[in-house]
Design an enzyme around this catalytic site. Sequence first.
Site, PDB file in Angstrom:
ATOM      1  N   HIS A   1      22.978 -21.675   0.706  1.00 28.54           N
ATOM      2  CA  HIS A   1      21.576 -21.843   0.329  1.00 28.54           C
ATOM      3  C   HIS A   1      21.457 -21.858  -1.190  1.00 28.54           C
ATOM      4  O   HIS A   1      22.046 -21.021  -1.876  1.00 28.54           O
ATOM      5  CB  HIS A   1      20.719 -20.728   0.913  1.00 28.54           C
TER       6      HIS A   1
ATOM      7  N   TYR B   1       9.875 -16.384   2.318  1.00 30.86           N
ATOM      8  CA  TYR B   1       9.258 -15.078   2.110  1.00 30.86           C
ATOM      9  C   TYR B   1       7.756 -15.295   1.994  1.00 30.86           C
ATOM     10  O   TYR B   1       7.294 -15.927   1.032  1.00 30.86           O
ATOM     11  CB  TYR B   1       9.789 -14.419   0.846  1.00 30.86           C
TER      12      TYR B   1
ATOM     13  N   PRO C   1      15.298  -4.108   3.014  1.00 32.53           N
ATOM     14  CA  PRO C   1      16.021  -5.376   3.162  1.00 32.53           C
ATOM     15  C   PRO C   1      15.371  -6.565   2.462  1.00 32.53           C
ATOM     16  O   PRO C   1      15.967  -7.649   2.435  1.00 32.53           O
ATOM     17  CB  PRO C   1      16.057  -5.593   4.674  1.00 32.53           C
TER      18      PRO C   1
ATOM     19  N   LYS D   1      20.064  -6.837  -0.420  1.00 30.07           N
ATOM     20  CA  LYS D   1      21.050  -6.185  -1.278  1.00 30.07           C
ATOM     21  C   LYS D   1      21.977  -5.201  -0.550  1.00 30.07           C
ATOM     22  O   LYS D   1      23.005  -4.812  -1.094  1.00 30.07           O
ATOM     23  CB  LYS D   1      20.332  -5.426  -2.414  1.00 30.07           C
TER      24      LYS D   1
ATOM     25  N   TYR E   1      18.697 -12.013  -7.152  1.00 32.06           N
ATOM     26  CA  TYR E   1      18.890 -12.360  -5.745  1.00 32.06           C
ATOM     27  C   TYR E   1      20.301 -12.871  -5.492  1.00 32.06           C
ATOM     28  O   TYR E   1      20.951 -12.487  -4.506  1.00 32.06           O
ATOM     29  CB  TYR E   1      17.868 -13.413  -5.328  1.00 32.06           C
TER      30      TYR E   1
END
Length: 405
Positions: free
Chosen positions: A73, A202, A294, A298, A386
């Site tokens: 991704h 998200y 979550p 991480k 991220y």
Amino acid sequence: MTHTTVGIIGAGPAGLLLARLLHNSGIDCVVLESRDRPYAENRQRAGILEQGTVDVLRDCGAGERMDREGLVHEGIELRFDRRTHRVDFPALTGGRRVMVYAQTEVVKDLVRLQLADGAPLLFEAQAHSVTGADTARPTVHYAHQGRPKTLTCEYVVGCDGFHGVTRDALPSAVRRSYERTYPYSWLGILADVPPSCDELIYAHSPRGFALHSMRSASVSRLYLQVPNGTDVAQWSDERIWDELGQRFATDSGWKLERGPITAKAVLPMRSHVTEPMQYGRVFLAGDAAHIVPPTGAKGLNLAVSDVVVLGRALAHWHATGSRELLDAYTDTCLRRVWRAEHFSYVMTSMLHVDPQQTAFDTRLQLAQLERIATSRAVAAELAENYTGLPFDSPAPTDPKLTDPR
């Protein structure tokens, strides 16, 4: 009584990866796992691998199936105010990406390697305690095949999770815990339906947070923010899909595909750090030392970072006899841990609806999301965190060993 150089408690990704790193460095170890192999290989956990985690798995020989089946991704999608914004990782980080490859698959790959040519891996070996942390030979007391046993070690590493026994080997007088419990949970589902998106979504919504992820090209993984104490039985499949559809809705008319739901579970949200991460010859790694919500993806990656640092430190000790890197383990790891804790907290507080939230709080969240959408610098900070910071493993005599700043 059995003796080994490194006793590892827990055969999750942290314990198994550490065993692999030690095997490749010529250091003997024994891995003890309380559950049986099918359970250990099917625990549903994280699915996002940072660039550094991908590189470590490849380097240690556990990357073949990951590279074949994992989904690369290059960004994530933020949805808010019925709009969508893509965060482009390579453009913002100089080429870094993430891999969608479930923790269950990482564990299967590492178990297979360990049983094929690694050190002993004992399933259904329940560790009860660790004694003698401040002696030359700490001891793991465990039961296997119905019999009490002991394992003496040069070093013990607890990769046995938040509820494991290793943390208790650190005296309460030196052990400090920092914790935050969030006023909401996640309802997570697995569904036999191709993902409705190419990258993770998200979603911030007045109804609460939602996340669209995936396990493969044919299996979707989705989450809903729900109140703490939620009973899964209250959520029918139809209700789940309806609620997800409303939280992901945009003015562009995007459609959420539905399919059979094969698993449901409620996941509480917490942040937790134990300091120090070592005492004497006992070390903590992964969830035994820290937990993150979550939202920032991480947890697994922090566990990998811990054991990479520890594996290098043990290899240095094995080759030179110097404990310099071992003594620096806590400070080295905590720099990354607290950075990840902060990132996970920011992502969580920005995207979730607190039960006590006011209209002012909601406007602040939307303003923060708008900044990400309009400021390259702010978006780059999100993308760098991220995709993962470089693993921190200072060389011997590096001044950072004594200065954790």
